[in-house]
Scaffold this motif. Structure first.
Motif, PDB file in Angstrom:
ATOM      1  N   GLY A  72       0.807  -1.198  -0.089  1.00  0.00           N
ATOM      2  CA  GLY A  72      -0.064  -0.043  -0.040  1.00  0.00           C
ATOM      3  C   GLY A  72       0.953   1.275   0.087  1.00  0.00           C
ATOM      4  N   LEU A  73       2.018   1.259   0.865  1.00  0.00           N
ATOM      5  CA  LEU A  73       2.893   2.290   0.744  1.00  0.00           C
ATOM      6  C   LEU A  73       3.480   2.523  -0.306  1.00  0.00           C
ATOM      7  CD1 LEU A  73       3.581   4.577   3.037  1.00  0.00           C
ATOM      8  CD2 LEU A  73       5.490   3.071   3.567  1.00  0.00           C
ATOM      9  N   VAL A  74       4.040   1.476  -1.116  1.00  0.00           N
ATOM     10  CA  VAL A  74       4.736   1.672  -2.279  1.00  0.00           C
ATOM     11  C   VAL A  74       3.558   2.105  -3.391  1.00  0.00           C
ATOM     12  CG1 VAL A  74       5.661   0.261  -4.227  1.00  0.00           C
ATOM     13  CG2 VAL A  74       6.040  -0.502  -1.668  1.00  0.00           C
ATOM     14  N   ALA A 113       1.046   3.850  -3.021  1.00  0.00           N
ATOM     15  CA  ALA A 113       0.627   5.394  -2.522  1.00  0.00           C
ATOM     16  C   ALA A 113       1.957   6.303  -3.118  1.00  0.00           C
ATOM     17  CB  ALA A 113       0.411   5.501  -1.017  1.00  0.00           C
ATOM     18  N   ILE A 114       3.076   5.726  -2.763  1.00  0.00           N
ATOM     19  CA  ILE A 114       4.283   6.794  -3.211  1.00  0.00           C
ATOM     20  C   ILE A 114       4.222   6.902  -4.698  1.00  0.00           C
ATOM     21  CG2 ILE A 114       6.805   6.949  -2.984  1.00  0.00           C
ATOM     22  CD1 ILE A 114       6.529   5.892  -0.088  1.00  0.00           C
ATOM     23  N   LEU A 115       4.016   5.748  -5.277  1.00  0.00           N
ATOM     24  CA  LEU A 115       4.327   5.720  -6.731  1.00  0.00           C
ATOM     25  C   LEU A 115       3.239   6.563  -7.437  1.00  0.00           C
ATOM     26  CD1 LEU A 115       5.136   2.024  -7.841  1.00  0.00           C
ATOM     27  CD2 LEU A 115       6.665   3.794  -7.746  1.00  0.00           C
ATOM     28  N   ARG A 116       2.002   6.624  -6.855  1.00  0.00           N
ATOM     29  CA  ARG A 116       0.905   7.329  -7.579  1.00  0.00           C
ATOM     30  C   ARG A 116       1.189   8.807  -7.329  1.00  0.00           C
ATOM     31  NH1 ARG A 116      -5.164   5.391  -6.314  1.00  0.00           N
ATOM     32  NH2 ARG A 116      -5.602   7.264  -7.803  1.00  0.00           N
ATOM     33  N   MET A 117       2.085   9.097  -6.551  1.00  0.00           N
ATOM     34  CA  MET A 117       2.542  10.595  -6.227  1.00  0.00           C
ATOM     35  C   MET A 117       3.612  11.227  -7.286  1.00  0.00           C
ATOM     36  SD  MET A 117       2.647  10.978  -2.074  1.00  0.00           S
ATOM     37  CE  MET A 117       3.109  12.530  -2.281  1.00  0.00           C
ATOM     38  N   SER A 118       4.237   9.900  -7.726  1.00  0.00           N
ATOM     39  CA  SER A 118       5.341  10.464  -8.679  1.00  0.00           C
ATOM     40  C   SER A 118       4.834  11.271  -9.795  1.00  0.00           C
ATOM     41  CB  SER A 118       5.643   9.084  -9.806  1.00  0.00           C
ATOM     42  OG  SER A 118       6.496   9.468 -10.766  1.00  0.00           O
ATOM     43  N   GLN A 119       5.942  12.402 -10.158  1.00  0.00           N
ATOM     44  CA  GLN A 119       5.735  13.345 -11.010  1.00  0.00           C
ATOM     45  C   GLN A 119       5.374  12.947 -12.496  1.00  0.00           C
ATOM     46  OE1 GLN A 119       5.934  16.664  -9.961  1.00  0.00           O
ATOM     47  NE2 GLN A 119       6.496  16.107  -8.056  1.00  0.00           N
ATOM     48  N   SER A 120       5.867  11.545 -12.740  1.00  0.00           N
ATOM     49  CA  SER A 120       5.842  11.350 -14.043  1.00  0.00           C
ATOM     50  C   SER A 120       4.621  10.470 -14.271  1.00  0.00           C
ATOM     51  CB  SER A 120       7.002  10.394 -14.513  1.00  0.00           C
ATOM     52  OG  SER A 120       6.869   9.585 -15.343  1.00  0.00           O
ATOM     53  N   PRO A 121       3.646  11.020 -15.332  1.00  0.00           N
ATOM     54  CA  PRO A 121       2.630  10.418 -15.530  1.00  0.00           C
ATOM     55  C   PRO A 121       2.754   8.642 -15.919  1.00  0.00           C
ATOM     56  CG  PRO A 121       3.044  11.804 -17.216  1.00  0.00           C
ATOM     57  CD  PRO A 121       3.803  11.924 -16.282  1.00  0.00           C
ATOM     58  N   TRP A 122       3.983   8.531 -16.504  1.00  0.00           N
ATOM     59  CA  TRP A 122       4.180   7.162 -17.073  1.00  0.00           C
ATOM     60  C   TRP A 122       4.063   6.213 -15.806  1.00  0.00           C
ATOM     61  CZ3 TRP A 122       3.340   6.240 -21.849  1.00  0.00           C
ATOM     62  CH2 TRP A 122       3.472   7.262 -22.740  1.00  0.00           C
ATOM     63  N   ILE A 123       4.577   6.714 -14.649  1.00  0.00           N
ATOM     64  CA  ILE A 123       4.321   5.733 -13.271  1.00  0.00           C
ATOM     65  C   ILE A 123       3.275   5.783 -12.736  1.00  0.00           C
ATOM     66  CG2 ILE A 123       5.661   5.355 -11.407  1.00  0.00           C
ATOM     67  CD1 ILE A 123       8.070   6.459 -12.338  1.00  0.00           C
ATOM     68  N   SER A 124       2.563   7.118 -12.294  1.00  0.00           N
ATOM     69  CA  SER A 124       1.452   7.377 -11.753  1.00  0.00           C
ATOM     70  C   SER A 124       0.108   6.818 -12.073  1.00  0.00           C
ATOM     71  CB  SER A 124       1.261   8.865 -11.228  1.00  0.00           C
ATOM     72  OG  SER A 124       1.171   9.619 -12.367  1.00  0.00           O
ATOM     73  N   TYR A 152      -2.959   5.613   3.020  1.00  0.00           N
ATOM     74  CA  TYR A 152      -1.878   6.243   2.880  1.00  0.00           C
ATOM     75  C   TYR A 152      -1.850   7.495   2.198  1.00  0.00           C
ATOM     76  CZ  TYR A 152       0.431   1.939   4.615  1.00  0.00           C
ATOM     77  OH  TYR A 152       1.105   1.094   5.590  1.00  0.00           O
ATOM     78  N   ARG A 153      -2.507   7.445   1.053  1.00  0.00           N
ATOM     79  CA  ARG A 153      -2.778   8.610  -0.005  1.00  0.00           C
ATOM     80  C   ARG A 153      -3.298   9.856   0.799  1.00  0.00           C
ATOM     81  NH1 ARG A 153      -4.477   9.604  -5.314  1.00  0.00           N
ATOM     82  NH2 ARG A 153      -6.568   9.065  -4.840  1.00  0.00           N
ATOM     83  N   ALA A 154      -4.214   9.568   1.930  1.00  0.00           N
ATOM     84  CA  ALA A 154      -5.043  10.683   2.449  1.00  0.00           C
ATOM     85  C   ALA A 154      -4.150  11.005   3.565  1.00  0.00           C
ATOM     86  CB  ALA A 154      -6.318   9.760   3.285  1.00  0.00           C
ATOM     87  N   GLY A 155      -3.338  10.152   4.275  1.00  0.00           N
ATOM     88  CA  GLY A 155      -2.293  10.598   5.143  1.00  0.00           C
ATOM     89  C   GLY A 155      -1.407  11.540   4.655  1.00  0.00           C
ATOM     90  N   LEU A 156      -0.717  11.054   3.294  1.00  0.00           N
ATOM     91  CA  LEU A 156       0.220  11.840   2.755  1.00  0.00           C
ATOM     92  C   LEU A 156      -0.333  13.156   2.274  1.00  0.00           C
ATOM     93  CD1 LEU A 156       1.837   8.993   0.578  1.00  0.00           C
ATOM     94  CD2 LEU A 156       2.958  10.327   2.615  1.00  0.00           C
ATOM     95  N   ALA A 157      -1.598  13.237   1.788  1.00  0.00           N
ATOM     96  CA  ALA A 157      -2.185  14.524   1.464  1.00  0.00           C
ATOM     97  C   ALA A 157      -2.473  15.565   2.471  1.00  0.00           C
ATOM     98  CB  ALA A 157      -3.514  14.097   0.806  1.00  0.00           C
ATOM     99  N   ASN A 158      -2.453  14.915   3.906  1.00  0.00           N
ATOM    100  CA  ASN A 158      -2.601  15.983   4.883  1.00  0.00           C
ATOM    101  C   ASN A 158      -1.270  16.570   5.443  1.00  0.00           C
ATOM    102  OD1 ASN A 158      -5.260  15.808   5.236  1.00  0.00           O
ATOM    103  ND2 ASN A 158      -5.311  13.867   6.464  1.00  0.00           N
ATOM    104  N   ILE A 159      -0.161  16.111   4.590  1.00  0.00           N
ATOM    105  CA  ILE A 159       1.390  16.540   5.109  1.00  0.00           C
ATOM    106  C   ILE A 159       1.289  18.119   4.270  1.00  0.00           C
ATOM    107  CG2 ILE A 159       3.669  16.826   5.058  1.00  0.00           C
ATOM    108  CD1 ILE A 159       2.403  14.237   6.879  1.00  0.00           C
TER     109      ILE A 159
END
Lengths: 222, 241
Positions: free
Chosen positions: A39-41, A43-54, A109-116
């Motif tokens: 899940g953490l992996v 969530a972090i990959l989805r935050m990637s700048q590159s649309p080819w990953i996210s 995790y995404r919700a948690g990361l978005a709250n930072i």
């Protein structure tokens, strides 16, 4: 044979079911460790700048979330061997559980990361921290504790899905209960006992989670 | 507009599945899978209707009922949320006949899944009703409305809009849970997949197509719920009389 509830039979099968519950608990714990990590992996990959990953990761997460866990279990157990990956039933089941709930955890995790707050990221950049250190030392310690209760709910949900492993003949609680029932033609006791086991375990876990939640809140507040 | 792109992607996913399936020469097993998909849709719809009814009764019983009703509602919600859907399905399927209650497998499936999702839905309904401002209740009382009338005419229409997104998620959960009914001998999509797999051994294609089918049905639910939400929200803001 006609009585509604046979106590002698109940005492006879209780130790067998208790032993089978160890497999259920094993699958739950290993599956959840996998889910929490994946899940953490995700969530972090989805935050990637590159649309080819996210984008592919987002699509994959949506796909897994919208399709039944049972089919995913079958997919891993029956389809993977076609590509030379042969897994034991228990491993395939744990993998499917971990993957399925990993996608659910990634949303948490995404919700948690978005709250930072953005400032935390900017401060890390200003301090010249690498991406790895920013995540490990700044973002994760702030993002994870608030989402622990939500993750805990998925632990309970995952636990309640473990009977699906009986479909690929893993000898967990449900499968054991079914075998006991087919041997004696008495399904009432084994299946009811399995139901009670799940109910008790879910209620206890839910109570424990509330304790953890309170503890986290006190710690965060103090 | 996200709704339109969603519709397009659903249609694309579905046709892609069909095209791949027919081109690769799986015509022999596609009809079987489509039959299974129909059964899956049937159980999803039946279960959803039951779930909504059960959820409303349980939520209102838990919040406003006299104590025996309240305890019954709490018991229902806790038992169905605390045990696995599969355990409930097996319990209804294997244990009820022992007490002389013989049900069709399809009835058992709709009953078990509907009641299971209904228990989760009850909390959704309760949350939505509680989120309606207190002043609405007070205004209804001031207008000399009874509790039930206020609930029916004032509170639920407002709570309804808020319930739609979580209900959409629950319907998708229900759709996913329908795969379990293959384990009590109902020939739904998951059952057909296994059955055809045992005769044709086209494992990769069959399970991939089945996953795409489920995805397409789930996307249809999402699209329908979005449309419903838009209409309901428009109805509220226009102030239906």
């Amino acid at each position: 044979m006609n009585e509604i509830w046979d106590w002698a039979y109940t005492w006879e099968i209780l130790p067998i079911l208790a032993r089978a519950s160890l497999v259920t608990i094993q699958a739950t714990i290993l599956g959840f460790i996998l889910a929490a990590t994946l899940g953490l992996v995700f969530a972090i990959l989805r935050m990637s700048q590159s649309p080819w990953i996210s984008l592919p990761v987002a699509g994959f997460v949506e796909f897994i979330r919208s399709t039944p866990l049972l089919i995913q279990i079958f997919f891993i157990f029956f389809v993977f061997p076609e590509f030379g990956i042969v897994l034991s039933a228990l491993t395939a089941g744990i993998l499917a559980l971990g993957l399925h709930y990993g996608t659910y955890c990634s949303e948490v995790y995404r919700a948690g990361l978005a709250n930072i707050p953005r400032g935390q990221w900017e401060a890390s950049t200003a301090l010249n921290l690498s991406g790895y250190h920013t995540f490990k030392d700044v973002i994760i310690p702030q993002a994870i504790p608030p989402v622990v209760p939500a993750l805990g709910n998925y632990l309970v949900a995952l636990f309640k899905e473990t009977p699906l492993l009986s479909a690929i003949a893993v000898l967990e609680l449900m499968q054991t209960a079914k075998i006991l029932g087919s041997e004696t033609f008495r399904y009432t006791e084994p299946i009811t006992l399995v139901g009670i086991f799940f109910l008790v375990f879910s209620l206890v876990t839910a109570a424990l989670l509330r304790q953890v939640e309170g503890w986290l809140k006190r710690r965060g507040g103090g | 507009m996200p709704l339109r792109s969603l519709v397009v992607s659903v249609i694309l996913a579905f046709t892609a599945g069909l095209v791949v399936a027919s081109f690769a020469g799986f015509r022999e097993f596609l009809p079987g899978l489509l039959q299974g998909a129909l059964v899956t849709i049937q159980i999803t719809v039946g279960g959803s209707v039951l779930a909504v009814i059960a959820a409303f009764i349980a939520a209102i019983g838990k919040m406003y009922g006299p104590w025996p009703v309240r305890w019954l509602a709490v018991g229902y919600i806790e038992v169905f949320r605390g045990t696995s859907a599969l355990v409930q399905l097996f319990w209804l399927f294997f244990v009820l006949p022992h007490f002389g209650i013989l049900l069709e497998p399809l009835t058992v499936a709709i009953l078990a899944l509907g009641l299971n999702v209904g228990a989760y839905g009850a909390e959704v309904v309760r949350g939505a009703i509680q989120s309606v401002a207190k002043g609405q209740w007070e205004a209804a009382t001031a207008l000399n409305m009874g509790r039930l009338t206020a609930l029916r005419r004032i509170i639920i229409p407002q709570a309804f809009v808020r319930m739609i997104p979580p209900w959409g998620n629950l319907f998708i959960e229900l759709l996913k849970a329908t795969a379990l009914v293959s384990l009590i001998t109902i020939s739904d999509l998951a059952f057909k997949a296994q059955q055809i797999n045992q005769t044709t051994f086209r494992t990769v294609e069959i399970f991939t197509i089945v996953l795409v089918f489920y995805l397409a049905i789930a996307s249809l639910i999402t699209v329908a719920m979005r449309a419903l939400e838009e209409r309901a929200a428009a109805g509220i803001s226009r102030g239906r009389s």
